[in-house]
Design a protein around this motif. Structure first.
Motif, PDB file in Angstrom:
ATOM      1  N   PHE A 184      35.867  36.393  42.228  1.00 38.77           N
ATOM      2  CA  PHE A 184      34.894  37.482  42.128  1.00 38.77           C
ATOM      3  C   PHE A 184      33.479  36.928  42.014  1.00 38.77           C
ATOM      4  O   PHE A 184      32.550  37.400  42.693  1.00 38.77           O
ATOM      5  N   GLU A 185      33.294  35.923  41.173  1.00 47.97           N
ATOM      6  CA  GLU A 185      31.956  35.340  40.992  1.00 47.97           C
ATOM      7  C   GLU A 185      31.447  34.683  42.265  1.00 47.97           C
ATOM      8  O   GLU A 185      30.243  34.469  42.421  1.00 47.97           O
ATOM      9  N   SER A 186      32.369  34.342  43.160  1.00 49.15           N
ATOM     10  CA  SER A 186      31.960  33.713  44.419  1.00 49.15           C
ATOM     11  C   SER A 186      31.902  34.710  45.572  1.00 49.15           C
ATOM     12  O   SER A 186      31.887  34.320  46.740  1.00 49.15           O
ATOM     13  N   GLY A 187      31.892  35.993  45.242  1.00 54.02           N
ATOM     14  CA  GLY A 187      31.636  37.010  46.257  1.00 54.02           C
ATOM     15  C   GLY A 187      32.848  37.644  46.890  1.00 54.02           C
ATOM     16  O   GLY A 187      32.721  38.351  47.897  1.00 54.02           O
ATOM     17  N   TYR A 188      34.033  37.444  46.333  1.00 54.89           N
ATOM     18  CA  TYR A 188      35.245  38.041  46.891  1.00 54.89           C
ATOM     19  C   TYR A 188      35.485  39.437  46.326  1.00 54.89           C
ATOM     20  O   TYR A 188      35.210  39.706  45.147  1.00 54.89           O
ATOM     21  N   HIS A 189      36.038  40.312  47.168  1.00 51.84           N
ATOM     22  CA  HIS A 189      36.567  41.590  46.702  1.00 51.84           C
ATOM     23  C   HIS A 189      38.040  41.371  46.353  1.00 51.84           C
ATOM     24  O   HIS A 189      38.790  40.760  47.122  1.00 51.84           O
ATOM     25  N   LEU A 190      38.467  41.886  45.209  1.00 47.52           N
ATOM     26  CA  LEU A 190      39.826  41.665  44.732  1.00 47.52           C
ATOM     27  C   LEU A 190      40.702  42.887  44.948  1.00 47.52           C
ATOM     28  O   LEU A 190      40.259  44.032  44.750  1.00 47.52           O
ATOM     29  N   TYR A 191      41.936  42.626  45.345  1.00 49.22           N
ATOM     30  CA  TYR A 191      42.991  43.629  45.301  1.00 49.22           C
ATOM     31  C   TYR A 191      44.000  43.146  44.260  1.00 49.22           C
ATOM     32  O   TYR A 191      44.452  41.995  44.321  1.00 49.22           O
TER      33      TYR A 191
END
Length: 393
Positions: A23-30
């Motif tokens: 998340f901190e590196s710009g990913y969207h999480l599922y």
């Protein structure tokens, strides 16, 4: 298009370490987990807090870019397996088979639609996990030649070394956020780069490692073993948290003694290059003593029945020592104190200590450590350490 990560298993490692770093590196999480009601609550809340605790400071991260999948069944999970390019499995070994069944459907779909490669990050301490996934998926897809080729050519099954502790949060933090996770501020996540398809994710505190299948044995047999040994010995001396052991010279000597025995055996077996080997030793030996973390023995030593089993943290490296003519003196001590460890809320620890009381330590070693008649020397060493431990605990 935003990068995406499907996280299977919403525990402290899944949400706090892997999910948090991505998340901190710009990913969207599922996020998917079998705890359906709790996941509904997380979805309604829409955010969760991570408190990263260092030796000298703390930092908070509010995770707010995620979707919680419909966890009432696996339909939504499989649909997202078909679409994403990166999956992190942060689960216990008992879930492996069902995940492979779901992946089978997703791989068949991806094959038919000529999808991009898919990388599966196994963020687990289960030894031999990549081999299990490779074998099980090959078996499930054996009647589909095209999907079998896709598995070999476009699926990366990667062991992940999670070098960042995650633990239950304090009552105060949970009162602030019921889904809050506490993790170490420092640490590093290593992804086995050999099977990975494409470019490794550019994620904070994350990088590639070589010989990943061997590295997980090193991590569990040296790092995780040492951590658990602190809990076994610390409990015997009346402490509660890992940080309580930091000023006890006897515990430190025993834990590092076991570490260097296991490390020597691992090095003899897998022959890491000297630079990598020394970096691992430095990582363990020079790790800062984080006195801000209240890492309870009840978490670290949970389920000693598993931890004392033949291929796990203590007996596994002890047998490897015997194979390479290294005396596992301190590893045997760790096993002995494991048989003394008792937590009235831990069913496995109650079972073990009651069994020792009823049947004796020799029989307990045979039953719980799985040692054979030919391994009598290690059994005798553990028995001797147990008798000594009974005198001084």
């Amino acid at each position: 298009m935003k990068k995406e990560l499907l996280v299977i298993g919403a525990g402290n490692i899944g949400r706090g370490v892997i999910g948090g770093l991505f998340f901190e590196s710009g990913y969207h999480l599922y996020i998917y987990d079998i705890m359906e009601e709790r996941m509904k609550q997380l979805k309604e809340q829409g955010t969760y807090l991570i408190e990263r605790v260092g030796a000298n400071n703390k930092r908070r991260v509010l995770v707010d870019d995620f979707d919680v999948l419909d966890c009432s069944d696996t339909v939504d999970l499989i649909e997202h397996m078909k679409k994403v390019d990166l999956i992190a499995c942060c689960v216990y070994e008992g879930a492996f088979q069902s995940i492979c069944q779901n992946l089978k459907e997703a791989i068949e779909y991806r094959t038919e639609h000529e999808a991009d490669p898919l990388n599966i990050l196994l963020c687990v301490n289960a030894l031999g996990a990549p081999d299990y996934f490779e074998t099980e998926l090959a078996k499930l897809l054996k009647n589909n030649p095209a999907a079998s080729r896709y598995l070999k050519e476009k699926i990366g099954i990667c062991q992940v070394m999670v070098g960042m502790a995650a633990m239950p949060s304090s009552e105060e933090l949970i009162a602030e956020d019921a889904f809050a996770v506490t993790t170490k501020l420092d640490g590093h996540i290593g992804i086995d780069e050999e099977p990975f398809k494409g470019e490794l994710p550019q994620v904070k505190q994350t990088g590639g490692v070589q010989k990943g299948k061997a590295q997980i044995y090193r991590k569990v047999y040296t790092g995780n073993m040492k951590h658990c040994m602190l809990a076994f010995l610390g409990k015997a001396k009346g402490y509660t948290y890992i940080r309580d052991t930091y000023d006890d010279g006897w515990i430190e000597d025993c834990a590092f003694g076991a570490f260097f025995e296991a490390d020597a055996a691992i090095q003899a077996e897998y022959q890491f290059d000297e630079t990598d080997h020394q970096e691992w030793i430095d990582f363990i030996v020079e790790a800062p003593k984080n006195r801000n973390l209240k890492d309870a023995f009840t978490r670290v030593a949970a389920d000693p029945k598993t931890k004392l089993s033949r291929d796990n943290r203590f007996v596994g490296p002890a047998l490897l020592c015997m194979k390479h003519r290294i005396l596992p003196f301190y590893l045997a001590k760790g096993i002995a104190y494991g048989f003394l460890y008792r937590d009235e809320k831990d069913i496995a620890s109650i079972e073990i200590t009651d069994y020792v009381k009823e049947h004796g330590i020799e029989k307990a070693i045979e039953v719980y450590c799985g040692l054979t008649e030919n391994e009598w020397a290690l059994k005798q060493l553990i028995m001797a350490q147990y008798k000594e431990a009974e005198k001084i605990r």
